[in-house]
Scaffold this active site. Structure first.
Site, PDB file in Angstrom:
ATOM      1  N   GLY A  22       0.794  -1.238   0.000  1.00 11.04           N
ATOM      2  CA  GLY A  22       0.000   0.000   0.000  1.00 11.04           C
ATOM      3  C   GLY A  22       0.819   1.277   0.000  1.00 11.04           C
ATOM      4  O   GLY A  22       0.342   2.314   0.472  1.00 11.04           O
ATOM      5  N   ASN A  24       1.642   2.963  -2.654  1.00 13.59           N
ATOM      6  CA  ASN A  24       0.972   3.881  -3.590  1.00 13.59           C
ATOM      7  C   ASN A  24      -0.289   4.468  -2.958  1.00 13.59           C
ATOM      8  O   ASN A  24      -0.588   5.641  -3.135  1.00 13.59           O
ATOM      9  CB  ASN A  24       0.647   3.160  -4.896  1.00 13.59           C
ATOM     10  CG  ASN A  24       1.880   3.009  -5.757  1.00 13.59           C
ATOM     11  OD1 ASN A  24       2.340   3.969  -6.352  1.00 13.59           O
ATOM     12  ND2 ASN A  24       2.438   1.805  -5.785  1.00 13.59           N
ATOM     13  N   HIS A 110      -5.352  -8.410  -9.191  1.00 15.24           N
ATOM     14  CA  HIS A 110      -6.318  -9.209  -9.946  1.00 15.24           C
ATOM     15  C   HIS A 110      -6.521  -8.520 -11.277  1.00 15.24           C
ATOM     16  O   HIS A 110      -6.512  -7.291 -11.338  1.00 15.24           O
ATOM     17  CB  HIS A 110      -7.681  -9.226  -9.258  1.00 15.24           C
ATOM     18  CG  HIS A 110      -7.855 -10.299  -8.237  1.00 15.24           C
ATOM     19  ND1 HIS A 110      -7.390 -11.582  -8.402  1.00 15.24           N
ATOM     20  CD2 HIS A 110      -8.472 -10.287  -7.039  1.00 15.24           C
ATOM     21  CE1 HIS A 110      -7.713 -12.293  -7.338  1.00 15.24           C
ATOM     22  NE2 HIS A 110      -8.364 -11.525  -6.489  1.00 15.24           N
ATOM     23  N   ASN A 140      -5.241   2.459 -13.322  1.00 15.26           N
ATOM     24  CA  ASN A 140      -4.369   1.431 -12.747  1.00 15.26           C
ATOM     25  C   ASN A 140      -2.903   1.861 -12.890  1.00 15.26           C
ATOM     26  O   ASN A 140      -2.529   2.430 -13.920  1.00 15.26           O
ATOM     27  CB  ASN A 140      -4.574   0.123 -13.528  1.00 15.26           C
ATOM     28  CG  ASN A 140      -3.639  -0.985 -13.072  1.00 15.26           C
ATOM     29  OD1 ASN A 140      -3.560  -1.301 -11.889  1.00 15.26           O
ATOM     30  ND2 ASN A 140      -2.908  -1.571 -14.012  1.00 15.26           N
ATOM     31  N   HIS A 142       0.881   0.627 -13.444  1.00 16.28           N
ATOM     32  CA  HIS A 142       1.564  -0.563 -13.959  1.00 16.28           C
ATOM     33  C   HIS A 142       3.055  -0.237 -14.090  1.00 16.28           C
ATOM     34  O   HIS A 142       3.419   0.774 -14.710  1.00 16.28           O
ATOM     35  CB  HIS A 142       0.980  -0.951 -15.317  1.00 16.28           C
ATOM     36  CG  HIS A 142       1.603  -2.188 -15.878  1.00 16.28           C
ATOM     37  ND1 HIS A 142       1.519  -3.411 -15.240  1.00 16.28           N
ATOM     38  CD2 HIS A 142       2.342  -2.393 -16.995  1.00 16.28           C
ATOM     39  CE1 HIS A 142       2.184  -4.309 -15.937  1.00 16.28           C
ATOM     40  NE2 HIS A 142       2.689  -3.723 -17.012  1.00 16.28           N
ATOM     41  N   ASP A 182      -3.598  -4.081 -19.107  1.00 15.97           N
ATOM     42  CA  ASP A 182      -2.545  -3.050 -19.198  1.00 15.97           C
ATOM     43  C   ASP A 182      -2.484  -2.368 -20.563  1.00 15.97           C
ATOM     44  O   ASP A 182      -1.432  -1.839 -20.960  1.00 15.97           O
ATOM     45  CB  ASP A 182      -1.173  -3.629 -18.819  1.00 15.97           C
ATOM     46  CG  ASP A 182      -1.172  -4.150 -17.389  1.00 15.97           C
ATOM     47  OD1 ASP A 182      -1.836  -3.540 -16.540  1.00 15.97           O
ATOM     48  OD2 ASP A 182      -0.524  -5.170 -17.124  1.00 15.97           O
TER      49      ASP A 182
HETATM   50  C1  GRF Z   1       3.519  -1.427  -7.428  1.00 16.91           C
HETATM   51  O1  GRF Z   1       4.863  -1.554  -7.796  1.00 16.91           O
HETATM   52  C2  GRF Z   1       2.629  -1.512  -8.614  1.00 16.91           C
HETATM   53  O2  GRF Z   1       3.172  -0.969  -9.763  1.00 16.91           O
HETATM   54  C3  GRF Z   1       2.477  -2.995  -8.755  1.00 16.91           C
HETATM   55  O3  GRF Z   1       2.329  -3.455  -7.444  1.00 16.91           O
HETATM   56  C4  GRF Z   1       3.087  -2.626  -6.584  1.00 16.91           C
HETATM   57  C5  GRF Z   1       2.216  -2.223  -5.431  1.00 16.91           C
HETATM   58  O4  GRF Z   1       2.953  -1.642  -4.417  1.00 16.91           O
HETATM   59  N1  GRF Z   1       1.420  -3.346  -9.641  1.00 16.91           N
HETATM   60  P1  GRF Z   1       2.255  -0.997  -3.151  1.00 16.91           P
HETATM   61  O5  GRF Z   1       1.283  -2.034  -2.587  1.00 16.91           O
HETATM   62  O6  GRF Z   1       1.541   0.239  -3.595  1.00 16.91           O
HETATM   63  O7  GRF Z   1       3.350  -0.693  -2.189  1.00 16.91           O
END
Ligand code: GRF
Length: 239
Positions: A22, A24, A110, A140, A142, A182
């Site tokens: 988490g 992000n 997912h 999303n 990616h 994606d």
């Molecule tokens: C990120 O690197 C994102 O790009 C990928 O999963 C990771 C999630 O990281 N799809 P976090 O849970 O936000 O730390």
């Protein structure tokens, strides 16, 4: 009936889907209701993993952010005869009940199904739920440039390809979600520096820092697209 002018001044609502750490999500929590994401707040964090640290980040935020958990396997086990598609629709149900303006997949591990997208578009109405007033866009993050490394393990696959000299640049993007994995239109893409011979952990650390910037910037773009920003006196800047 809702006052139409309140649609312009009421806070913009985000639902965030996560599966893990988490970080992000944390970037969005820190940015909500600041100049980076004005008049915007997270109304739901939903995880498909019970122990996702992001759930704790949400519930310990100030003020606490409502959380939900729905795991695929437990769902299938407790609903014999139901399928993966039914699971996705149940996720959609939880999301629309939070009445978001935008859904942000921030490390949601997912594939987002067509059924989920149809509900958020408003072209499919779930039994017992209200008709959506308008489409809720889904975005999303990616960890690859557009078209480079779709799907899972994009960081590892990209890093390996760079080290072998098969690609000469790597990066991250935030894109609109469409049913092709994606492949939705990127809102923001950014290159991430990668060095021959470095450890993947070093590269990953650099990549995450870029992710934390672009997830906020892209959310701002999409939120402003559906609801133009307000001036300080609350009037619409674009009118
Ligand atoms: C990120 O690197 C994102 O790009 C990928 O999963 C990771 C999630 O990281 N799809 P976090 O849970 O936000 O730390």
């Amino acid at each position: 009936m809702d006052d139409p002018s309140s649609a312009l001044t009421s806070p913009r609502r985000l639902a965030v889907l996560i599966s893990g750490e988490g970080t992000n999500l944390q970037a969005l929590i820190d940015a909500q209701n600041t100049l980076l994401l004005p008049n915007t707040h997270i109304v739901l964090v939903l995880s498909n993993r019970k122990n996702a640290r992001g759930l704790i980040r949400a519930s310990t935020a100030s003020p606490p952010i409502p959380t939900a958990y729905l795991g695929l396997q437990p769902f299938l086990k407790s609903n014999p005869g139901k399928t993966r598609d039914d699971y996705d629709l149940e996720v959609a149900r939880i999301v629309i009940r939070a009445k978001p303006d935008v859904v942000v997949c921030a490390g949601w591990m997912h594939i987002v199904s067509e059924g989920f997208l149809d509900v958020l578009k408003g072209t499919r109405v779930l039994e017992g739920e209200e008709i959506l007033a308008r489409e809720v866009p889904v975005i999303n993050i990616h960890p690859a440039l557009f078209g480079q490394f779709d799907g899972t393990h994009a960081v590892e696959r990209g890093f390996e390809a760079f080290q072998k000299g098969e690609v000469d640049e790597l990066g991250v993007m935030v894109h609109r979600v469409v049913k092709e994995v994606d492949r939705g239109e990127p809102l923001i893409q950014r290159r991430v520096e990668v060095v021959k011979g470095e450890a993947i952990e070093v590269y990953e650390e650099r990549l995450h820092k870029v992710e934390w910037e672009i997830i906020v910037e892209a959310t701002r773009i999409i939120v402003d697209e559906i609801r133009p920003p307000l001036s300080s006196d609350g009037t619409n800047l674009h009118n």
